[in-house]
Motif scaffolding. Structure first.
Motif: not given
Length: 529
Positions: A10-14, A17-19, A62-70
């Motif tokens: 699961x991706x974390x804040x850190x 980007x790598x994920x 919120x944008x990076x997390x929306x990116x990951x959700x997509x």
């Protein structure tokens, strides 16, 4: 940390980007990298996914997390579903609506149609339930989405209100469309592929996605006759998936022969355009009836290749492949091109070319026609490949309304072409046969020219009789009103029997039209005698 290993965590804040920079497997079986500007793992779909425009609808944090959700969602649903979801998010961003803002939910519901809002709601619920993501929408927000109806109000349903551009076709419209397609195909003005698609739509009324799944081997000759195999769509159980579960329907012999002739043409072109790329005599069984032709739209090409040029044509020797099938947008372009042709049939309801590119019109038409024919709900559901009868009940409700619509919108036209009136209009009783006989007078409307009394329900059944002699200046409009009220009473108890009044009503309308024309011209002639 190894990036490939991080992708499984699961991706974390850190590590986010790598994920996002690590390739992931989409539902179609191909890889995509979430950080790439556009996602296009399924080459059979003509539209890529623009996630960058989609994530602009939420605040920057919120944008990076929306990116990951997509990206997570891309693993579970088709590319077409993702195209719709990201399109809704992108358009929300353009008008300043934030799907994470509970106060914007009502505005989002008002702005988008049922399918679009359902796609948005489905994605938001997925994101909220995705425990692999640290930032997710609140349950209160999801409850706000769920409290709004996704379905249209019944009064707005295109079937129940018999929308002339999206609801069921009338029989006259169907006949005109069939005649047009047949003539254009016979004269070489309609491509066989387009003609077959239109014919299958008209006959079976299935969804476009079901027709697009078809391959040549779905048309078979058996001991029981000719049959066609049609696969299910929109399934949510173990049978869900592309070409997973099918039903068999009867097939007209002429249509079977047409498909086989077209199969021979396609086979010859495959051998000519891609010699040695596959054992085409074997692969033709799995070649799509409606094929993808190019990676991108061709410009200025008169003859497209018979199928898209991909390196693995040999895979068709084993089984059908979705990436070789035409997309929904291409099929819709065919239908739009037909609508724009100058000789395309005109609707008597709208006085515009018939709309055949709108949603499920052929499906709505088949359901309505089967209901008018007296079939029960389970039979209609079976024909339309529904798993239950809930959805088909609207067709039972609309049968009588369709009759009323034909009366109000098309009966004057039908009265002319059906030739329901075969009697003779007379100026007065003196000029009518039996005009001097009291027992041959039909109220103040007409004179009966028969030699013997028939004891039928005069004047209701008389307008369709060849011995009927309506008076030129009689009030046939009042008679029409009585006829329509009588039929309405019949339909209230028996919808099927109510149809028996149609011919008398059409004949009465023809009498009204002819009497008006005769009075305008100052002449007196026969009606349709």
């Amino acid at each position: 940390m190894n990036i490939a290993a991080a992708a499984l965590q699961s991706p974390t804040e850190d590590t986010l980007d790598a994920w996002l920079n690590t390739p992931r497997l989409a539902k179609c079986g191909e890889f995509f990298t979430p950080s790439e500007p556009r996602w296009w793992p399924d080459s059979s779909v003509n539209i890529s996914i623009n996630w960058q425009a989609a994530i602009a609808c939420v605040p920057s944090d919120w944008q990076r997390w929306l990116h990951a959700a997509l990206a997570y969602r891309m693993v579970e649903v088709s590319q077409g579903t993702m195209v719709l979801a990201t399109s809704v998010l992108s358009r929300a961003a353009q008008v300043g609506l934030d799907p994470l803002n509970e106060y914007h939910v009502i505005d989002l519901r008002e702005r988008f149609n049922m399918g679009e809002f359902s796609a948005l709601t489905g994605f938001m619920k997925f994101w909220q339930e995705c425990e692999s993501l640290e930032q997710r929408p609140s349950q209160a927000l999801i409850d706000a989405y769920d409290t709004l109806p996704r379905k249209k109000c019944p009064r707005n349903d295109v079937i129940l209100r018999l929308d002339p551009e999206q609801g069921p076709f009338t029989q006259v419209e169907q006949d005109a469309l069939h005649q047009w397609a047949h003539e254009q195909f016979c004269h070489g003005n309609l491509d066989p592929e387009h003609y077959l698609y239109l014919r299958l739509l008209m006959i079976y009324g299935q969804r476009g996605v079901q027709l697009r799944m078809m391959v040549f081997n779905d048309f078979v000759k058996t001991e029981r006759g000719y049959q066609v195999r049609i696969f299910w769509a929109k399934q949510k159980d173990n049978d869900a998936g592309w070409r997973e579960k099918s039903e068999t329907f009867s097939l007209d012999e002429d249509l079977y022969n047409l498909v086989q002739a077209y199969r021979s043409i396609v086979l010859a072109r495959l051998e000519q355009e891609y010699p040695g790329r596959a054992d085409w005599d074997k692969a033709i069984a799995n070649v799509p009836l409606f094929r993808r032709k190019l990676e991108n739209r061709a410009v200025g090409r008169e003859l497209l290749p018979v199928i898209v040029d991909m390196p693995d044509h040999t895979s068709l020797e084993q089984e059908p492949k979705a990436k070789f099938h035409a997309s929904a947008s291409v099929i819709r372009s065919w239908l739009l091109q037909m609508e724009r042709r100058p000789d395309f049939p005109i609707s008597s309801r709208t006085h515009q070319p018939l709309k055949i590119s709108k949603g499920h019109r052929f499906r709505h038409t088949l359901g309505t026609d089967l209901s008018n024919a007296g079939l029960d709900e389970w039979s209609i559901a079976s024909a339309l490949m529904h798993s239950d009868t809930y959805t088909v009940r609207k067709y039972r409700a609309v049968s009588a309304e369709l009759m009323k619509l034909i009366d109000e919108k098309m009966s004057d036209h039908l009265a002319i072409v059906v030739r329901a009136f075969t009697g003779t209009i007379v100026k007065d009783r003196a000029s009518a046969k039996n005009g001097d006989r009291v027992n041959r007078q039909i109220e103040d409307l007409a004179v009966c020219g028969a030699d013997a009394a028939c004891h039928l329900d005069a004047p209701f059944t008389c307008y369709g009789c060849s011995k009927f002699q309506p008076l030129l200046d009689a009030d046939h409009i009042a008679a029409l009103d009585r006829l329509e009220r009588r039929r309405a009473q019949t339909i209230a108890t028996d919808k099927t029997t109510g149809v028996l009044w149609d011919r008398s009503i059409l004949a009465c309308r023809k009498v009204i039209i002819d009497c008006y024309a005769l009075r305008e011209s100052g002449k007196l002639g026969g009606g349709d005698a």
